[in-house]
Scaffold this motif. Sequence first.
Motif, mmCIF file in Angstrom:
data_model
loop_
_atom_site.group_PDB
_atom_site.id
_atom_site.type_symbol
_atom_site.label_atom_id
_atom_site.label_comp_id
_atom_site.label_asym_id
_atom_site.label_seq_id
_atom_site.Cartn_x
_atom_site.Cartn_y
_atom_site.Cartn_z
ATOM 1 N N ALA A 30 23.638 4.787 -1.483
ATOM 2 C CA ALA A 30 23.442 6.193 -1.844
ATOM 3 C C ALA A 30 24.774 6.907 -1.855
ATOM 4 N N SER A 31 24.814 8.001 -2.578
ATOM 5 C CA SER A 31 25.983 8.864 -2.489
ATOM 6 C C SER A 31 25.969 9.520 -1.118
ATOM 7 N N ILE A 32 27.112 9.895 -0.630
ATOM 8 C CA ILE A 32 27.189 10.521 0.692
ATOM 9 C C ILE A 32 26.305 11.770 0.741
ATOM 10 N N ASP A 33 26.243 12.496 -0.354
ATOM 11 C CA ASP A 33 25.428 13.713 -0.398
ATOM 12 C C ASP A 33 23.934 13.427 -0.265
ATOM 13 N N SER A 34 23.488 12.224 -0.625
ATOM 14 C CA SER A 34 22.064 11.878 -0.605
ATOM 15 C C SER A 34 21.672 10.975 0.554
ATOM 16 N N ALA A 35 22.604 10.611 1.407
ATOM 17 C CA ALA A 35 22.347 9.613 2.448
ATOM 18 C C ALA A 35 21.234 10.020 3.409
ATOM 19 N N GLN A 36 21.034 11.287 3.652
ATOM 20 C CA GLN A 36 20.008 11.727 4.592
ATOM 21 C C GLN A 36 18.596 11.501 4.048
ATOM 22 N N GLN A 37 18.472 11.193 2.775
ATOM 23 C CA GLN A 37 17.159 10.969 2.181
ATOM 24 C C GLN A 37 16.564 9.619 2.569
ATOM 25 N N VAL A 38 17.335 8.755 3.232
ATOM 26 C CA VAL A 38 16.816 7.443 3.609
ATOM 27 C C VAL A 38 15.577 7.573 4.489
ATOM 28 N N GLN A 39 15.536 8.560 5.354
ATOM 29 C CA GLN A 39 14.372 8.746 6.219
ATOM 30 C C GLN A 39 13.123 9.018 5.382
ATOM 31 N N ARG A 40 13.249 9.857 4.370
ATOM 32 C CA ARG A 40 12.108 10.138 3.499
ATOM 33 C C ARG A 40 11.662 8.895 2.740
ATOM 34 N N GLN A 44 8.064 7.068 2.934
ATOM 35 C CA GLN A 44 7.270 6.804 1.730
ATOM 36 C C GLN A 44 6.849 5.341 1.667
ATOM 37 N N LEU A 45 7.731 4.431 2.086
ATOM 38 C CA LEU A 45 7.363 3.014 2.142
ATOM 39 C C LEU A 45 6.199 2.804 3.107
ATOM 40 N N GLY A 46 6.239 3.505 4.250
ATOM 41 C CA GLY A 46 5.144 3.397 5.218
ATOM 42 C C GLY A 46 3.833 3.908 4.658
ATOM 43 N N VAL A 47 3.878 5.028 3.956
ATOM 44 C CA VAL A 47 2.676 5.608 3.359
ATOM 45 C C VAL A 47 2.078 4.647 2.326
ATOM 46 N N SER A 48 2.948 3.963 1.598
ATOM 47 C CA SER A 48 2.447 3.046 0.562
ATOM 48 C C SER A 48 2.046 1.687 1.129
ATOM 49 N N GLY A 49 2.220 1.497 2.452
ATOM 50 C CA GLY A 49 1.778 0.267 3.096
ATOM 51 C C GLY A 49 2.767 -0.882 3.028
ATOM 52 N N HIS A 50 4.026 -0.591 2.761
ATOM 53 C CA HIS A 50 5.033 -1.657 2.684
ATOM 54 C C HIS A 50 5.197 -2.319 4.049
ATOM 55 N N LYS A 51 5.149 -3.641 4.089
ATOM 56 C CA LYS A 51 5.148 -4.361 5.363
ATOM 57 C C LYS A 51 6.465 -4.240 6.136
ATOM 58 N N ARG A 52 7.567 -3.961 5.501
ATOM 59 C CA ARG A 52 8.849 -3.889 6.207
ATOM 60 C C ARG A 52 8.930 -2.702 7.173
ATOM 61 N N THR A 53 8.075 -1.732 7.020
ATOM 62 C CA THR A 53 8.109 -0.601 7.948
ATOM 63 C C THR A 53 7.523 -0.957 9.298
ATOM 64 N N VAL A 54 6.746 -2.045 9.377
ATOM 65 C CA VAL A 54 6.143 -2.458 10.645
ATOM 66 C C VAL A 54 6.455 -3.906 11.010
ATOM 67 N N GLU A 55 7.022 -4.661 10.088
ATOM 68 C CA GLU A 55 7.278 -6.079 10.305
ATOM 69 C C GLU A 55 8.750 -6.387 10.037
ATOM 70 N N PRO A 56 9.561 -6.456 11.065
ATOM 71 C CA PRO A 56 10.990 -6.694 10.853
ATOM 72 C C PRO A 56 11.268 -8.114 10.366
ATOM 73 N N ALA A 57 12.399 -8.305 9.700
ATOM 74 C CA ALA A 57 12.778 -9.639 9.217
ATOM 75 C C ALA A 57 13.168 -10.530 10.382
ATOM 76 N N GLN A 58 13.760 -9.951 11.421
ATOM 77 C CA GLN A 58 14.171 -10.734 12.584
ATOM 78 C C GLN A 58 13.281 -10.359 13.772
ATOM 79 N N VAL A 59 12.710 -11.370 14.406
ATOM 80 C CA VAL A 59 11.775 -11.155 15.501
ATOM 81 C C VAL A 59 12.399 -11.650 16.799
ATOM 82 N N ALA A 60 12.381 -10.812 17.838
ATOM 83 C CA ALA A 60 12.944 -11.182 19.131
ATOM 84 C C ALA A 60 11.864 -11.774 20.025
#
Length: 78
Positions: A30-40, A44-60
């Motif tokens: 992202a541009s530095i001016d838009s970097a804060q939009q990552v949270q949104r 949005q990924l969570g709302v759409s049910g994307h698995k990465r919001t609850v299932e990390p690639a690396q598991v401890a």
Amino acid sequence: MARSTSDTTVCAVGLELMIVVVTLDAAFAASIDSAQQVQREVEQLGVSGHKRTVEPAQVARPWGTYERVRASRPSRSS
């Protein structure tokens, strides 16, 4: 700024005022001016049910960590 927390090589040429972050399971640019939009975007990924919001690639685990492997689809032969 370009940063990688994975074993992925990141190369950026000709970018101005940009942030690029690469992790095991995602990349963000992202541009530095838009970097804060990552949270949104993550919300949005969570709302759409994307698995990465609850299932990390690396598991401890107590014995160490492991990375999830994405199952590939079987190829169709013609």
